[in-house]
Design an enzyme around this catalytic site. Sequence first.
Site, short mmCIF file in Angstrom:
data_model
loop_
_atom_site.label_atom_id
_atom_site.label_comp_id
_atom_site.label_asym_id
_atom_site.label_seq_id
_atom_site.Cartn_x
_atom_site.Cartn_y
_atom_site.Cartn_z
CG HIS A 105 0.01 30.47 -15.51
ND1 HIS A 105 -1.26 30.17 -15.08
CD2 HIS A 105 0.64 31.02 -14.45
CE1 HIS A 105 -1.40 30.54 -13.81
NE2 HIS A 105 -0.27 31.06 -13.41
NE ARG B 236 -1.45 31.95 -5.37
CZ ARG B 236 -1.26 32.47 -6.57
NH1 ARG B 236 -2.23 33.12 -7.18
NH2 ARG B 236 -0.11 32.33 -7.20
CG ASP B 237 -1.91 30.30 -9.78
OD1 ASP B 237 -2.93 30.75 -10.31
OD2 ASP B 237 -0.76 30.58 -10.18
CG ASN C 233 0.62 27.64 -12.11
OD1 ASN C 233 -0.41 28.06 -11.62
ND2 ASN C 233 1.76 28.29 -12.06
CB CYS D 141 -4.34 35.32 -13.89
SG CYS D 141 -4.41 36.95 -13.18
CG HIS E 274 4.08 31.20 -10.98
ND1 HIS E 274 3.56 30.65 -9.84
CD2 HIS E 274 3.02 31.56 -11.74
CE1 HIS E 274 2.23 30.69 -9.90
NE2 HIS E 274 1.88 31.23 -11.05
#
Length: 316
Positions: A212, A18-19, A252, A243, A210
């Site tokens: 980064h 996803r990210d 991340n 992002c 979470h």
Amino acid sequence: MSVVGLPEKVEICEVAPRDGFQSEHEWIPTKEKINIVRALAETGVRFIELTSFVHPKAIPQLRDAEEVVKGTEDLTNVKFRALVPNLKGAQRAIKAGIKIIKLMLSATDSHSLSNANCLVEEALQGFKPIIELAEKHRVVVGGSISVAFGCPYEGNVPIEKLIGIVDRYKEMGVKEVSLADTTGMANPKQVYEYLGVLRNEFPDMAFSMHFHNTRGMALANVFAALQQGVTKFDSSVAGIGGCPYAPGATGNVATEDLVHMMDEMGIDTGIDLDKMIGVAKSVKNLLGHDGGSYMLQAGPCSQLNPKPTGQVKLER
Ligand code: ZN
């Protein structure tokens, strides 16, 4: 017994599908996405953030969310979570068979406006129908707070803001909140202090982290969270991600780096490091780059070099 009171075991949620994928501009074929998820499942990772049910125009890369769910639904030993930005997304996710959804909002209005085109309060209001729908379908709902420790537009995020948002999540019946350092502005001292306050204020709320690694502080922040008893962490294989709405944001913390650090400290992740490094290599090959990974660069500590031959101690 650990000297510093660290947990014996942590749960890592792999968020690259996803990210990581969402910040790739070049289309990744659905089949490749599914292959990566299947390879991840073989490393022992038991929790994967699979996709986001976001509008296809907002993030075209994730327009195949339903197909990715379909292509991985036989992996019954993995829990899959999907991000849902709104009610429409929640309806799609539930219809596709997702059992865990994650809500998203930002800690600050500036980030919320640029990320979701609404104020924080409006985002909170929008969660009510999503939570009702999820309850009806027995779907677990987790909350998240982006830019929880620092906002690229407003700077430091005061703890009171987080307390206010977590309180609202609690009122809505949410039992777990992910604190996201979306643009890598958190530092270990702040993470330790903020978590101390939040855990004290909300003893029944589970917090997951979470981080980064935008400014190289992610692993230090993980350690600070461990010292506060947090055992849930997100990470992304090969460190990919970012992002799409945060200028200069990078990936991340790399899953293989996180697993390596845990292994070195004797904390169980259930993940096979060598296999995870293998997946990181294939992700790097597929995308043509990684997002910053110490393991891909230097390899694990356990991988010793041969001693140089003909070593002699020189006379002083
Ligand atoms: Zn993120």
